[in-house]
Design an enzyme around this catalytic site. Sequence first.
Site, mmCIF file in Angstrom:
data_model
loop_
_atom_site.group_PDB
_atom_site.id
_atom_site.type_symbol
_atom_site.label_atom_id
_atom_site.label_comp_id
_atom_site.label_asym_id
_atom_site.label_seq_id
_atom_site.Cartn_x
_atom_site.Cartn_y
_atom_site.Cartn_z
ATOM 1 C CB ALA A 9 -0.920 0.007 1.225
ATOM 2 C CB SER A 10 0.545 4.495 -1.608
ATOM 3 O OG SER A 10 0.567 3.969 -2.910
#
Length: 209
Positions: A9-10
């Site tokens: 995930a970022s």
Amino acid sequence: MFIRAYLRASTQIQDAERARADLVRFVEERGQRIAAFYVENESGAKLERPELFRLLADATPGDVCLIEQIDRLTRLRTEDWNRLKAMISDKGLRIVALDLPTSWLMFAAKPDDFTARLFDAVNSMMLDVLAAVSRKDYEDRRRRQAQGIAKAKTEGLYKGRPADAKRNADIAALLAAGHSWTFVQRTTGASRSTLSRIRKEMVEEAAES
């Protein structure tokens, strides 16, 4: 078959392990199991990711890198994607993605040499196509975001980041952890409209990642 699952995930407030159950279910339905997980919160537009590089370092020829979607592996520029592909090829690592059905053939019985080479060529082409789509989606979202900010500035509506950035980060972390809105409101003192705005921003960020 040694399967290495990569979850990304970022940002820190997003749940990188969100797809773990889907990956486990996918391999179990095919009589396999995941031997190692690599989880990190890093942008897909960035090549140098610690857990991705650790996976590459651990990999041996014939291992499978399992991902939920191609954009979990890459939102890279063409030159960086080509570098990553070369590293993957050098390690003899095979990519299997839940959103790339042609890659599922890695779990099928071993085909003859001609069929295997044909599948490899098709899968490589599809990987390139989806990698290009992921990058374009990333760039389009960034451009629209910049245009929206520029328009808001010209109209005198853009205020920048809210003053209480720490509180908003705490709210996002609590929401990402699965706490109820009532609990988050009581804990932070924030209004329901604030929670709604932050949740919307989290969803938009997740889509961009």
